[in-house]
Write a protein that holds these residues in place. Structure first.
Motif, PDB file in Angstrom:
ATOM      1  N   TRP A   1      15.210 -23.939  40.328  1.00 47.79           N
ATOM      2  CA  TRP A   1      15.895 -22.651  40.385  1.00 47.79           C
ATOM      3  C   TRP A   1      15.719 -21.977  41.734  1.00 47.79           C
ATOM      4  O   TRP A   1      16.654 -21.356  42.258  1.00 47.79           O
TER       5      TRP A   1
ATOM      6  N   ILE B   1      15.494 -13.130  40.337  1.00 44.07           N
ATOM      7  CA  ILE B   1      15.821 -14.485  39.942  1.00 44.07           C
ATOM      8  C   ILE B   1      16.465 -14.518  38.564  1.00 44.07           C
ATOM      9  O   ILE B   1      17.343 -15.347  38.291  1.00 44.07           O
ATOM     10  N   ASP B   2      16.057 -13.609  37.650  1.00 44.86           N
ATOM     11  CA  ASP B   2      16.631 -13.637  36.313  1.00 44.86           C
ATOM     12  C   ASP B   2      18.115 -13.267  36.334  1.00 44.86           C
ATOM     13  O   ASP B   2      18.926 -13.844  35.597  1.00 44.86           O
TER      14      ASP B   2
ATOM     15  N   GLU C   1      20.506 -28.695  32.207  1.00 42.06           N
ATOM     16  CA  GLU C   1      19.461 -27.727  32.509  1.00 42.06           C
ATOM     17  C   GLU C   1      18.152 -28.100  31.833  1.00 42.06           C
ATOM     18  O   GLU C   1      18.108 -28.484  30.651  1.00 42.06           O
TER      19      GLU C   1
ATOM     20  N   LYS D   1      15.048 -26.158  30.775  1.00 38.86           N
ATOM     21  CA  LYS D   1      14.848 -24.732  30.534  1.00 38.86           C
ATOM     22  C   LYS D   1      13.805 -24.116  31.456  1.00 38.86           C
ATOM     23  O   LYS D   1      12.681 -24.604  31.562  1.00 38.86           O
ATOM     24  N   ASN D   2      14.225 -23.040  32.120  1.00 39.20           N
ATOM     25  CA  ASN D   2      13.373 -22.223  32.993  1.00 39.20           C
ATOM     26  C   ASN D   2      12.837 -22.966  34.217  1.00 39.20           C
ATOM     27  O   ASN D   2      11.986 -22.432  34.941  1.00 39.20           O
TER      28      ASN D   2
ATOM     29  N   ARG E   1      24.418 -19.599  35.581  1.00 40.07           N
ATOM     30  CA  ARG E   1      24.743 -20.324  34.347  1.00 40.07           C
ATOM     31  C   ARG E   1      26.185 -20.048  33.917  1.00 40.07           C
ATOM     32  O   ARG E   1      26.926 -20.965  33.551  1.00 40.07           O
TER      33      ARG E   1
ATOM     34  N   LYS F   1      18.687 -20.720  44.143  1.00 39.88           N
ATOM     35  CA  LYS F   1      18.818 -19.329  44.581  1.00 39.88           C
ATOM     36  C   LYS F   1      18.937 -19.247  46.100  1.00 39.88           C
ATOM     37  O   LYS F   1      19.718 -18.455  46.637  1.00 39.88           O
TER      38      LYS F   1
ATOM     39  N   LYS G   1      19.975 -16.301  37.703  1.00 41.35           N
ATOM     40  CA  LYS G   1      20.082 -17.358  36.694  1.00 41.35           C
ATOM     41  C   LYS G   1      21.226 -17.087  35.731  1.00 41.35           C
ATOM     42  O   LYS G   1      22.004 -17.990  35.385  1.00 41.35           O
ATOM     43  N   SER G   2      21.339 -15.842  35.293  1.00 44.35           N
ATOM     44  CA  SER G   2      22.397 -15.486  34.347  1.00 44.35           C
ATOM     45  C   SER G   2      23.775 -15.709  34.967  1.00 44.35           C
ATOM     46  O   SER G   2      24.663 -16.305  34.330  1.00 44.35           O
TER      47      SER G   2
ATOM     48  N   GLY H   1      15.092 -25.662  36.139  1.00 40.53           N
ATOM     49  CA  GLY H   1      16.192 -26.029  37.030  1.00 40.53           C
ATOM     50  C   GLY H   1      17.159 -26.953  36.328  1.00 40.53           C
ATOM     51  O   GLY H   1      17.336 -26.881  35.112  1.00 40.53           O
TER      52      GLY H   1
END
Length: 303
Positions: A236, A250-251, A275, A277-278, A258, A240, A254-255, A280
């Motif tokens: 991730w 970062i959150d 993906e 999860k959490n 996605r 970014k 991510k949203s 990459g």
């Protein structure tokens, strides 16, 4: 995939005017499939933009253009940005490759191109595209590749070396763009060796979203190079750094990533990206959006 994403994709696709030949192509330079122009207008004050992704490096600098009213090099148009700058580059790349000539005429094809992408071909859209053309023309670029042997290949030039801007008498009107442009020899030769084919229908469906265009072109040049029966992981944080311009949290990134990735996958159906999860995403070997056997430079006038 959410109904909302499917609905957006279908609405975009419904607005696209397609020719009978569904395999018409657009082309992007491979470096600009990995590092990107700004998403938003950086403003006149920012004259430099530098990005790196892996072994690919890209820098662009706004330069002054000659203003006949003042008889000085005193006009800064600003850096190119947003989806239109990206689409314009694919358009002029394709024209240059079609004609196998760095000098190209764009006046007649520009309106047809705007229409083919499902964009409203009104005066506002044409003016906005001409503004981005002017920004591209007045900018210097550096494109570089680094090798494992500590060697590098670099191009330092303008994308467009010959251009004709006209300055309206009304100072409130935008500087405009004429019909003939000449790509620099360095950029043209680099493009001939490093052009990535893209499906014009896909770009049309994503034409209002700069991040979606970037994710699409990244996957188009990356996934088919993953070794068969293997997978590559991207964290991730790396995503970014590559795509997260303007996102401090970062959150939030991510949203948005996605959601935009799902939009891209409504077009690039064969892309295999999974993906973790959490952490990459795993990239798997996938067919490119344009199968190699279908890659034929379309003739001029086929837009």
């Amino acid at each position: 995939m959410s109904n909302h994403v499917q609905r957006i994709a279908q609405q975009a696709y419904d607005n696209v005017v397609l020719p009978n030949d569904h395999n018409q192509l657009l082309f992007q330079h491979t470096v600009l499939c990995q590092v990107y122009l700004p998403y938003r207008d950086p403003g006149i004050e920012q004259k430099n933009w530098v990005r790196q992704q892996g072994k690919a490096y890209f820098a662009i600098r706004a330069t002054e253009v000659f203003n006949p009213a003042t008889e000085k090099f005193d006009t800064i148009l600003g850096l190119p940005y947003g989806p239109k700058a990206r689409l314009i580059l694919t358009h002029i790349n394709t024209l240059a490759l079609q004609q196998r000539n760095p000098q190209i005429e764009i006046s007649d094809s520009l309106t047809a191109f705007v229409k083919s992408l499902g964009l409203a071909h009104n005066g506002y859209q044409i003016d906005a595209i001409k503004n981005q053309l002017g920004r591209l023309a007045s900018s210097m670029i550096s494109i570089a590749f680094a090798s494992e042997e500590q060697r590098s290949f670099q191009v330092d030039s303008k994308i467009i070396k010959g251009f004709d801007l006209w300055f309206p008498k009304n100072p409130n009107q935008r500087v405009m763009w004429d019909s003939c442009i000449t790509l620099s020899d360095d950029y043209f030769n680099s493009l001939m060796n490093h052009a990535v084919p893209l499906d014009r229908r896909h770009l049309a469906a994503l034409s209002n979203n700069a991040l979606a265009l970037d994710i699409y072109t990244w996957l188009a040049q990356r996934l088919h190079r993953v070794e068969h029966n293997k997978k590559e992981f991207v964290h991730w944080q790396g995503l970014k750094e590559q795509f997260g311009e303007g996102y401090d949290r970062i959150d939030k990134f991510k949203s948005v990533f996605r959601h935009t990735l799902q939009l891209v996958l409504t077009q690039y159906h064969s892309a295999k990206i999974q993906e973790e999860k959490n952490k990459g995403f795993y990239l798997h070997n996938s067919p490119p959006p344009v199968p190699p056997k279908l890659i034929q430079i379309p003739k001029v006038g086929e837009y």
